[in-house]
Design an enzyme around this catalytic site. Sequence first.
Site, mmCIF file in Angstrom:
data_model
loop_
_atom_site.group_PDB
_atom_site.id
_atom_site.type_symbol
_atom_site.label_atom_id
_atom_site.label_comp_id
_atom_site.label_asym_id
_atom_site.label_seq_id
_atom_site.Cartn_x
_atom_site.Cartn_y
_atom_site.Cartn_z
ATOM 1 N N ASP A 94 -6.301 -1.604 8.626
ATOM 2 C CA ASP A 94 -6.575 -0.194 8.350
ATOM 3 C C ASP A 94 -8.033 0.190 8.600
ATOM 4 O OD1 ASP A 94 -4.011 0.696 7.635
ATOM 5 O OD2 ASP A 94 -4.211 -0.155 5.622
ATOM 6 N N ASP A 155 2.123 1.108 11.632
ATOM 7 C CA ASP A 155 0.934 1.916 11.356
ATOM 8 C C ASP A 155 -0.272 1.452 12.180
ATOM 9 O OD1 ASP A 155 2.751 1.139 9.358
ATOM 10 O OD2 ASP A 155 1.542 1.942 7.733
HETATM 11 N N1 GLY Z 1 0.089 2.262 5.461
HETATM 12 C C1 GLY Z 1 0.152 3.496 6.106
HETATM 13 C C2 GLY Z 1 1.150 4.415 5.568
HETATM 14 O O1 GLY Z 1 1.520 4.349 4.404
HETATM 15 O O2 GLY Z 1 1.574 5.261 6.305
#
Ligand code: GLY
Length: 373
Positions: A94, A155
Site C-alpha cells: 500500500d 488492489d
Molecule cells: N485494501 C484496499 C481496499 O480495501 O480496497
Amino acid sequence: MEEKQWIEDVAEKIRHKMILVACRNRHNIPYSTLNGRFDDCSGEKITWWTNGFWGGMMWQMYQATGNELYHEIAVENEKMLDANLMMAGGLNHDNGFKWLPTSVANYRKTGNEESCNRGMLAADNLAGRFNLAGAFIRAWNDAGDGKKAGWVIIDSMMNLPLLYWASETTHDPRYRQIAERHADKVQEYFIRPDGSACHIVEFDPETGAFMKSHGGQGYGEGSAWTRGQAWAVYGFVLSYLHTNRKSYLETAKHTADYFIENIPESGLIPVDFRQPGTCTWEDSSAAAIAACGFLQLAQVLKDKEALKYHREAVRLLKILDKKRCNWKEEEDNLLEKCTAKYHSDRHEFAIIYGDYYFIEAIWKLTGQELFIW
Ligand code: GLY
C-alpha cells in the site's frame, strides 16, 4: 439537466463543503466519521493504509482553487507519514496509496526534493517486496511466520504507479520492469474469462506456483468484490498509460465491461456483484473508483468506445451526487454507504477513499485534476 451544468453544480458543492471540512480537520488524518465528524488516524494509527487520501484530497482542492490552506494541510499529512516511513513493519504494497497522493503529488506540483526523497524511499521498499520465483509483489505483512509471503491482492494494481513514477524520475527501468512483471501475473491469475476479478491469490513463495484464490474482502471465493473490480479497471488502464502495452488496455476494458454489465438498475453499487440477492449492502467507494477508471479509459480511447465509458462514469457519479452524497455543511464526509469488506460487523459508512475518488472523478470532468497515479 445538461451534463455541463451538472458538472459545474457538483464541483461548486464540493468547493463549498470542502473548505469547511478542511478548516475543521487541519491536523487530522481522517478515515471515517463518528456522528458526522471525521476521526483521526495520525499518531498510533499512522501506518493505516488509507492515510494518504486526506493529503490527496487536499492536493486536489489546492489544484482546483489555489487556496493555501489546502497546501498546508497536505504538507502536514505528508510529514506525519514520516513516522510510517521509519517503520519497516508498517510498510507494504500500500506504499503507493500512501505516498503517491502525498509526497509524489507534492513533488509533481512543487518540485520539492524532500518529497521526491520520500517517494523514492517508498518505491524502493515496494520494489523490495518483489518475489523472484513467482514474479509478484507481496501484498501484506504477517507476524513474521511467512504465512502471507505468497499473498497477492488485486488492489496492488493501484500501487504500481509508484514504481512507474520511480522509473520515470530516475531513468532506471528496474522499477517499471518489476511493475510490469507483477501486472502480467495479476492479468494471468486474477482476471477470469468473463472479466470479473478475484481479490486474493496465494502463491507458493518458494516456487512461485499457484496455490489458491481467496474471497478476501468480497463475498467469497469465486465472487466479484466490486471495489476490487474497480481497482482492476483503474489499475490496468494506468499500467497502459505508463507502459503503452496494449494488453493492459484490453484488460482494463474487459474488467470495465464486466463492471458495467453488472450495475444494478438503481445504479447503486453492491459490495459484491455476486452477493446473495437478499443482501442490500452497498459500497459507494466502488462506484467512485470505477468512475475514475472509466474516465481514464475514455481519455485514452477514441470515438464510440470513449463515449461509452464516459457516459457510464457520469451515470454513476450523477447517482452518487443525487442519492449517496452528504452535502450537509455541518458533517464532514462526502460519500455515504461505503463498505470496507463484506464479512464485517460494519457496513455502509463514510470512508475517506470514497470521498477522494469522488473528487478526483469530478475534477477529471472539470479538467482540474492533479494527476496522482
Ligand atoms: N485494501 C484496499 C481496499 O480495501 O480496497
